[in-house]
Scaffold this motif. Sequence first.
Motif, PDB file in Angstrom:
ATOM      1  N   TYR A 152      -7.280   6.896  -6.659  1.00 11.57           N
ATOM      2  CA  TYR A 152      -5.804   7.420  -6.783  1.00 11.57           C
ATOM      3  C   TYR A 152      -5.963   8.813  -5.710  1.00 11.57           C
ATOM      4  N   PHE A 202      -5.170   7.386  -2.409  1.00 11.76           N
ATOM      5  CA  PHE A 202      -3.573   6.895  -2.290  1.00 11.76           C
ATOM      6  C   PHE A 202      -2.545   8.131  -2.231  1.00 11.76           C
ATOM      7  N   VAL A 203      -2.889   9.045  -3.299  1.00 14.46           N
ATOM      8  CA  VAL A 203      -2.086  10.390  -2.970  1.00 14.46           C
ATOM      9  C   VAL A 203      -1.996  10.917  -1.500  1.00 14.46           C
ATOM     10  N   ALA A 259       0.839  -1.201  -0.103  1.00 16.34           N
ATOM     11  CA  ALA A 259       0.022   0.195   0.028  1.00 16.34           C
ATOM     12  C   ALA A 259       0.943   1.391  -0.140  1.00 16.34           C
ATOM     13  N   HIS A 316      -7.120  17.189 -12.228  1.00 18.36           N
ATOM     14  CA  HIS A 316      -7.426  17.650 -10.768  1.00 18.36           C
ATOM     15  C   HIS A 316      -6.464  18.483 -10.257  1.00 18.36           C
ATOM     16  N   SER A 317      -5.213  18.398 -10.794  1.00 22.70           N
ATOM     17  CA  SER A 317      -4.020  18.792  -9.975  1.00 22.70           C
ATOM     18  C   SER A 317      -4.162  20.399  -9.541  1.00 22.70           C
ATOM     19  N   MET A 342       1.825   6.429  -7.061  1.00 29.47           N
ATOM     20  CA  MET A 342       0.826   7.457  -7.167  1.00 29.47           C
ATOM     21  C   MET A 342       1.302   9.081  -6.865  1.00 29.47           C
ATOM     22  N   PHE A 343       1.893   9.190  -5.677  1.00 30.58           N
ATOM     23  CA  PHE A 343       2.445  10.420  -5.283  1.00 30.58           C
ATOM     24  C   PHE A 343       3.367  10.827  -6.337  1.00 30.58           C
ATOM     25  N   PRO A 352      -8.132  13.011 -14.826  1.00 33.30           N
ATOM     26  CA  PRO A 352      -6.459  13.213 -14.519  1.00 33.30           C
ATOM     27  C   PRO A 352      -6.474  14.801 -14.318  1.00 33.30           C
ATOM     28  N   ALA A 405       3.634   9.739  -9.459  1.00 30.69           N
ATOM     29  CA  ALA A 405       2.705  10.032 -10.522  1.00 30.69           C
ATOM     30  C   ALA A 405       2.119  11.519 -10.496  1.00 30.69           C
ATOM     31  N   GLU A 406       1.439  11.824  -9.250  1.00 30.14           N
ATOM     32  CA  GLU A 406       0.920  13.231  -9.297  1.00 30.14           C
ATOM     33  C   GLU A 406       1.984  14.351  -9.173  1.00 30.14           C
ATOM     34  N   MET A 445      -2.642   9.703   0.988  1.00 27.43           N
ATOM     35  CA  MET A 445      -1.829   8.868   1.968  1.00 27.43           C
ATOM     36  C   MET A 445      -0.391   9.644   2.102  1.00 27.43           C
ATOM     37  N   ARG A 446       0.078  10.060   1.100  1.00 30.18           N
ATOM     38  CA  ARG A 446       1.490  10.390   1.237  1.00 30.18           C
ATOM     39  C   ARG A 446       1.813  12.002   1.556  1.00 30.18           C
ATOM     40  N   PHE A 492       2.357   1.644  -3.302  1.00 31.88           N
ATOM     41  CA  PHE A 492       1.579   2.279  -4.308  1.00 31.88           C
ATOM     42  C   PHE A 492       1.112   3.430  -4.263  1.00 31.88           C
ATOM     43  N   ALA A 493       1.034   3.878  -2.650  1.00 32.55           N
ATOM     44  CA  ALA A 493       0.753   5.639  -2.657  1.00 32.55           C
ATOM     45  C   ALA A 493       1.970   6.385  -2.950  1.00 32.55           C
ATOM     46  N   LYS A 494       3.252   5.706  -2.892  1.00 26.83           N
ATOM     47  CA  LYS A 494       4.437   6.369  -3.115  1.00 26.83           C
ATOM     48  C   LYS A 494       4.489   6.513  -4.659  1.00 26.83           C
ATOM     49  N   PHE A 508       0.825  14.330 -13.381  1.00 25.20           N
ATOM     50  CA  PHE A 508      -0.321  15.153 -13.706  1.00 25.20           C
ATOM     51  C   PHE A 508       0.046  16.826 -13.169  1.00 25.20           C
TER      52      PHE A 508
END
Lengths: 629, 468, 101, 491
Positions: D288, D291-292, A567, D229-230, A574-575, D227, A577-578, D294-295, A570-572, A582
Motif C-alpha cells: 500500500y 502504491f500511494v 498499476a 499510518h496516516s 490506493m491514493f 492502517p 483510499a488514503e 507512486m501517486r 491501482f495506485a490511484k 485512512f
Amino acid sequence: MNHQLIALLTVMAPLVAFATVLIGFRSKHTVASSIVLISGLVTLVGAALLLFNGPVDGTVFSARWFVIGDHVIEFGVLLDGRTRMMGAVVALITFCIQIYSLSYMSHDPGRGRFFAFLALFEWSMLLFVFASNLLQMFIFWELVGLASFLLIGFWYEKPSAVAAAKKAFIMTRIGDIGLFIGLILLFQTVGTLDVVRITQIFAGEGLPESIAPGRIELIATLLFIGVIGKSAQFPLHTWLPDAMEGPTPVSALLHSATMVAAGVFLVVRFHELFLDAPGTMRFVLIIATTTALLSSTMAMVARDMKRVLAFSSISQLGFMLMGLAAGSLFAGFFHLTTHAFFKALLFLCAGSYIHKFGTNDMVAMGRAGAAGKMKITTIGLVVGGAALAGIPPLAGFFSKEQIIGSLHGPENLIFRIGAYAAAFLTAYYTFRMVFLILRPGIDSEAIEEEPAGSQHADAHDEDHGPAEPWQIVGPIIALTLGTLGAGFLGNRIGHTLLIEHIHHPALAEMAPAIVIALLGVVLAWLDFGRKGARQVGFIARLPAARTLFENRWFIDTVYKAVFVRLAVGFAKLMFGAETRGFDGGADKLGQGTVAAGSQMAKAHSGRLQFYVGTAFVLVAVLVFYLGLS
Amino acid sequence: MGDLTLFVPEAVVLLGAIVAFVLSVIGSSYRVNWIASVIMAILGVAMSIAWLGAAGEPFFPGIYRVDAFSQLLKVGITTGLFLSVLIAGNPGSVREHSRIDFPMFLFFSAVGMMMMVSATELITLYVALELSAYGLYILAALNKRQREGSEAAAKYVLFGAASSAVTLFGISLIFGVARSTLLSEIIATQPTPLMVIGVLLALSGVLFKLAVFPFHAWAPDTYQGAPHEAVTFIGTASKVAAVGVIARLLFLAIPAHDSLVNALLVLCVASMTVGNLAAIVQNDIKRVLAYSTVAQAGYILIGLVSFSSMGVASAIYYAVIYVPIVFCAFLVVCVLGADGSNPTKSSIAGLYQRSPLLAATLLVGMFGLAGIPPTSGFMGKWFLFSAAIKSDLLWLVLIGAINATVSLYYYLRIIKEAYLTPPADETAIKVSPATAIAAGLGMTLVLVMGIYPRLLWELAEAAAKAIN
Amino acid sequence: MTLEAWILFALVLFCIGLYGVLARRNLIAILIGIELMLNAVSVNILAFNHFLAPDPAVGQIIVLFIIGLAAAEAAIVLSIVLTVYRQRAAIDVQDLKELKG
Amino acid sequence: MTSSLLTMMLLCPVVALVATLLLPGRHHKAIKIVNALCGFASVVLAIVVWMQYDRSAGGYQMLEDYPWVPTLGIHYTVAVDGAGVVLSMLTALVFFTGVLSMWSLEKRVKEYFAFMAALVIGVFGVFISLDLVSFFFFYEVAVLPMYPLIAIWGSTRKEYSAMKLTIYLMAGSALLFPGLIALYTHGGIGNWNIVQLAASGNFEREFQIFIYPFLYIGFGILAGMFPFHSWSPTGHVAAPTAVSMLHAGVLMKLGAFGIFRVAMTILPEGAAYWAPSFALFATIGIVYGAFVAMRQNDFKYVIGFSSVSHMGIVLLGLNIWAAGGDAAQAGLDGAIFQMFAHGIMTALFFSSVGFIYDQTHDRDIRHFGGLVSQVPLAGSFFIMAAMCGMGVPGFASFWAELLVFIAAIKTFPVLGVFAIAGLVFTAAYVLRVFGKAMFGPRNPDWEKLVDIRVKSVAIWPRAILVGVLLLFGFYPSLILDMIRTAVAGGQ
C-alpha cells in the motif's frame, strides 16, 4: 603469484577504480579514464592468467559475510571452468569497450562518471560470475542491473533515456522477484546456497527423499523467471530494444558480455539443477524458441541500426537458452561466448557509424557513404554480420550448429524447425543491414519512409576528428579477429568446462543450417543488395505483417494499456483510499470530536436552573438504581 | 480531650485569618496585609509539613482525627493556599475596595478545608464543608467586573447551597440507618440500600466541590466570572479537600460497594468526557481550565472507584500534585489578566516573545494537565490507571486514556498560541519577583514530583493505609 | 404519626423545596426553596432521632447546627443577591446567563 | 560488572538540553556547538558501548538498576542487548547528524535545540530501558517535542500536521496505558521489569491474546502500522529537515522496538496468536505504501509513504519472529537490521530533500528536472538514499529486506510473495521520482541552485550517513552479529 591474490586483484580492481573515480576524479576526465583503463587491464591480465593457468576447481577466497538463521553466507571467489571462461570473456570485451569509449565519449562532459560506471558494471559482472554462492550471485546480479540502469540512463537529461533506464530496471526487477523467491525456496529445500554444493547435489549426490514432487521444477522455473527478465526473453523482452538509449559502448557491453549474459550464465551455472527439472526445461525451450522467432521478425523491419542489433541479441539469447534447455551446456555456453564477440563487434561498428554520421538510421548511413568512408568498420560489420548469420567458418556458425545439433530427437522437432526458421530470419535481417550500408540505393523507396525519431542518435556533433581513430579501430580489429577465431575455440572451451566429449556435427548435419543461412543471405541480396533493388523487404510488402512487426507485435502497447494502466489505476485507488479513507477518516474523526465538543459546550447554556435540574434528575436516577439493587 | 498540639497547622492558618482580619480592620495597606498573609501561609505550609507524621485526636474522641491521611492532604491544601496568596500581591481582578479582605477569606476557607479532611463525624464534616465554602462564595463575588462577578457568585452559591442540602439529606439517611454520626460507628453498621443511597447523596456536596458531572456546571461559569486569584484557590486547594472527604465517605459503603461503584463509574466517565469535549471549543482560558478541571475530577474518581488502598493513594497523590500543576496554569492567567480581563487564546498569542518565563510556566502546566512526562501529571495518571487496572477496570482506563488524548488537543492549542502565534502586542510582560518565584516554585514542584515521585507516593500510600 | 409518615412528610417538603429551586425565577424564592430543603432534612433527622436513636440529644444538636448554618448561608446568599441586584436592578435567575458556553 | 555507560549516554542529550536552556538565546553558534559536541559525545559513547558489549555472552549487559518508586516496584533499569546497542548507535548518529544538518538554522535556535535534545533523551531512554514505567516515560518524552518542532519550524500546514501527529500518537498511548499496566498487575511479581515479567510465566494464554493487540496497535501506531499510518507522511511533509530525520530515523523505530521489546517479549503466546493477522497488515502496508507513494508529487510525501512501506517490512519481520518456527531468528534479525538501515537511509533522504527545499521552497517533483546536474552532490546523496530504499545491494537495507523476505517465504509464503513483489512497486515510485526530478531536462528556474560545498559543515552529516549505509551494506555481519545477540538474551 598465488591464485588467491590474482583472483582478488582481478575482481576488485574495477571496484577500486570505480570508488576512486567517483569520489575523487569525477571531473578530471583524463585521470578518470586512465584509472579505469588500468583497472580494466589488470582485470584482463588477471582473468587471462586465471583462465590459462588457474586451478581447475575450488573457492580461492572466502570471508564470512552474512548470517541467515544458522547459515553463514560467505563472500567468495569461485574458480572453475565456467567462471574462468566467462570471466575472461567479460574482462576482454569490457577492456575493448573501454578503449573504444576513450574516443567515443571524448567530448562528453560526464565521461569521468561514465568510466566510473563502466568499472562498476565490470566489477558487478565479474563478481556475479565468480560468486561462490547463489546469494552473492543474486546481489551482483542486482548490481549489474543497477549499473546498466545508470549507464542506460547516462544521458539523464534526455527523457527517453531516463524512461528506457526505468523500464529496464523495473522489467528486470520483475524477473528478479522470481529469482529471489526461487533462491529462497532452493535454500529451504537443499539448505545451502553454495554453488559447488548445489552443483554436487544436483549432479549426482541425489536429493533428500523428502522433497515434494514438483519442488525442483518450481525452483527452476522461478530461477528462470529471473533469466527471462535479465536476458530479455519473451514476455519481458521489451526493455532491451529501448535500452540502446544509452551510449553505444554501453549497448555493446550490455548486449554481449554483461547484463543479458548474466541471465544465460545463471542457467549455465546451475545447469545441473535445471537438468533435474525436465518440465522446466521444456518451458525454457518454448520460451526461448518463441523469443528467438519473435524478435527476429521485429528485426526484419527496423531501420534503426542499434535496434536491429538489439532484436538480434534477444533472438540469439533465445538460441543460447534453447541449447541449454536441450541439455547441452556446451552449446549454450559456446554460443554465449561467440555471441559476446560478434555482438560487441557489431555494436562497436554501429557506434562508429553513428559517431560519424549522427544518425541511427541505416538507410541514411548507407546513403552518406558509410561503406566507403569507413573501411575498417565496414569490414568489421561484414564479418560480425556473417558470424551472426551463421556463415561458416565464423564464430556464430559453429556455436549455432552446436545448438541446432543439440535439438535432436523427435520430441524436439518443432523446436528444431523453429531454430531453422530463426536462423533463416537472422541471416536475412543481418544481411539486410549489411546491404543497406554497403549498397545504398540512392533512389530506393526506403528513403521516403524515414522513420520518426531515428535522429535521436547519441553522437552530438558530427564529424569530429578522423573517422576512424585508433581507439575505435583497435577494438574493432581485435573483436573482428576474435570473431574470426572464436569458432575454432570450441574444443578449448569444452575442455575448460570439463566436458569430455563434444559432439562435432558432420557436414551432412550442418548442411541444412548452412543452406538456410545462405538462403537468407540470398533473399536479402534480392531485396536489398542487387543493383536496382527497391530496398523494401518482402515483409514490408505485406502491410499486415509489417504493421505487426514494426509495432513489435503490439506487446509494448498491450503492456502499456494493461499493466501500466493497471498499476496506475491501482495506485490511484490506493491514493483515494488514503486521502478519503485512512487520512480523511482520521480527520473526520477529529472534526467529529470537535463538533461534539461544540454541542457539549452549547449544552452549558448558562441557565442555573437547568444545571441544577440536570444534576437532580441524574442523582434521582442513580438513587433509583441504588434502591433497586 | 486529646492532644491539642495536633491542631497546630489548622490553628496557624486560623491565626492567619485572624491576622488578616485584624490588619484589615486597623486599616493597614493591602501590601502589609499581603506580606503578613504570605508569612502566615508559609508558616501554615511549614507546620503542615512538620506535622506530617502526627497522629491522634485533638478533641472529643471520634470526631476529628489527625493521621497520615489528613496531614498529607493538609500539606496540599496549605500549599495551594500559599501559592494562591503568593501571586495575590497585586490582585488586579479583585475589586479595589474589597482587596483588603481578600486574604482573610482565603485563610478562613483553608481552615474549613483542613478541617474537612480531618473530620470523622458527619456534622463536623458538614460544618467544615460549609465553612470552606462560604469564603469561596464571597471570593467569587469580588470580581472587578462586578456584573460577571455577581453572576458567578450567585450561580456558585445557589448551586452549592442546593447540593449541600442534598448532602445533608444524605447525612440524615445515614444517621437514620446507623443511628450515629460518627464514621467509626457508621462503618461498623451493616449497610442497607438506604444507607448506600445516603452515602451517594452525602457525596453530592463534595462532588460539587470537585466539580464532578453532573455537579460541574457551575465551574465554567464561576471560573469565568470570579477573580483570577480566587479561582486559583478554588481550583487548587478545594479539590484536595474534596478528594479527602470523598475517600472517607466512600469507605462507609464498602461492603455494598458494587452498585455504588457503578453509579460513580457513570459519573467518572461522564465527567471526563463532558469536561474534555466541552473544553475543546472554549476560547476563554479560564473556561478551558474549568472544563479541564471537570475532566481531571473524572480522572481522580478513577482512583477512588478502584476502591483499593492503591486507588485511594493514587487519588491522593493526584490531588496533591494537581495543586502545583493547575497553579502553573492559573499563574499565567493571573498575570495576563492583571487588568481584570479574562485572558483568551488570542491574548496569550506570542506569550513566548513577551515573557519566556510565563510561557514556560504555561507549558509545564499544560503538559502536567495532559499527563506528559516528565511532569508529575504523567506519574499521577500512571498511578491512577495502575490502581484501576488492579481492580479490573481496564475499560475505564482505556476511556480515561482516550480522554487524555482528546484533552491533549486543547492543551496543545494553548501551547501553540503561546509559542507559535505572533503576538498582537509585543511589549514585554512585567513579572513581579513574587510571581516569578511562584512560577519557579510551581514548575519545580511539577517537575520534581514527576521525576522523583517516590517520596510523595510513599506518603500517599501511608495516607491511604491510615484511612482504613 | 409513624416514622414512615414523618419521612414521607420530610420527603415531600424536600421536593417542594426542590421545586422552588428549579422553578422559581426570583433568587430569593430559590433561597427559600433551599431553606425548605434544609428544613426537610431537619425533620428527617428529628424523626430518625425520635424513633431510632439511642441518644435523643444528638439529633437535636444536629438540627441546631443546621439552623445555624442555614442562617449563615442565607446571609451570604442574600448579600450576593444584593450585588446581583445592584448590577442588574433585578433578581431574576433567568437573567443570569451571560456566562455560558 | 556495573558500569554507568548507558546512563552517561543518556546524559549526553540531557546535558545538551540543560546547556541549551542556560545559554542565552542569541548565542546561536554556542548553542549549536554545544549540541554538536553532545551529539558527538553520544556517538562516541555509543561506539564504546558497542565495543564493550560482550557478544559472546549476549543477553542484557551494562545493567544499571536504581529504585524509583520502590513500593510499586518501579525502577530505573537500563541495560542493552544487541538490538539496544544497534539502535542506540542509530540514535546517536541521527542526533549528531541532525544537529549538523541544522547548522544554518537561524530561527529560534535555542528552543529548537532544546526540544530536539528532549526528544533524543526520550529515544535513548526507550532503547535502553528495561522497566516498563521508565520505558513508557521516555516513550512519551520522545513523542511530545515533535509538536513544537513541527509546528514552529515546519512548513506546509504545519500546525495541522503537528496536531495530527501528536493526537495520533497519543491515541496509541491510550492503548498502551491499559496494556502496559495490565502486564504489571497480571504479572504478579510486583515489579515492571521486562525480563522478569517475561520469565514469570504468569500470563495465561487468554490474557495474552486479549492484551497483546493493545500493545501491538499502541506501539504500532508509532511504527507507522497500516492502517494507522496516516499521521506519518503528513508529519514528514510538515517537519523541518532534522526533525524529519529524527522522526523517520528514530521515532518510528520506537514503535517497532516497543512491539519487540515489550509486546512480543512478554506476551509470546499472544504474539504468536496474532502474528498472522498483523503480518497481513504489515504486508498490506508494504504494498500500500508503495502504491500511494507512486501517486505523490511532493518529495516528502513520497518518502513518507516509503517509510510506511519500509516499516511494514520491519513489522513483518517482527511478526515472523513472533510466529516462531525455523525462520523466526532471520525475521527478527532482518527487522532490527531494517530499523537501523531505514533510520539511516531516511535521515539521508530527508537531509538531501531538505537541502534542496531550503533553497527552492518547493518540493513538487514536477517542478524539478535534472537536479543531478544542477546539484550533483545533493542529487547523488538523494539517489543513494533512494537506492538503499529500493533494496539495491551494497546498501544496508538490502540485507535487512533479504532476511525478512527469506523468513517470510518460509513462515508466511503468500504474504512473502506479496512483500517481495513490493520491491517492484518500490522501484516504480523511486524511479518515477528519479525520472521527474533528478533526471530529465534541467528546469531553468533552478539554475541558480547552490550545491553542497565540499568544505562546509553541510556535507558531514550526509557523508557520515552514506558511509554508514555503505559500511553495513558491504560488511553486514559487522552489525548482524550484534543484532543476533538480541535474541540470545531476549528469547
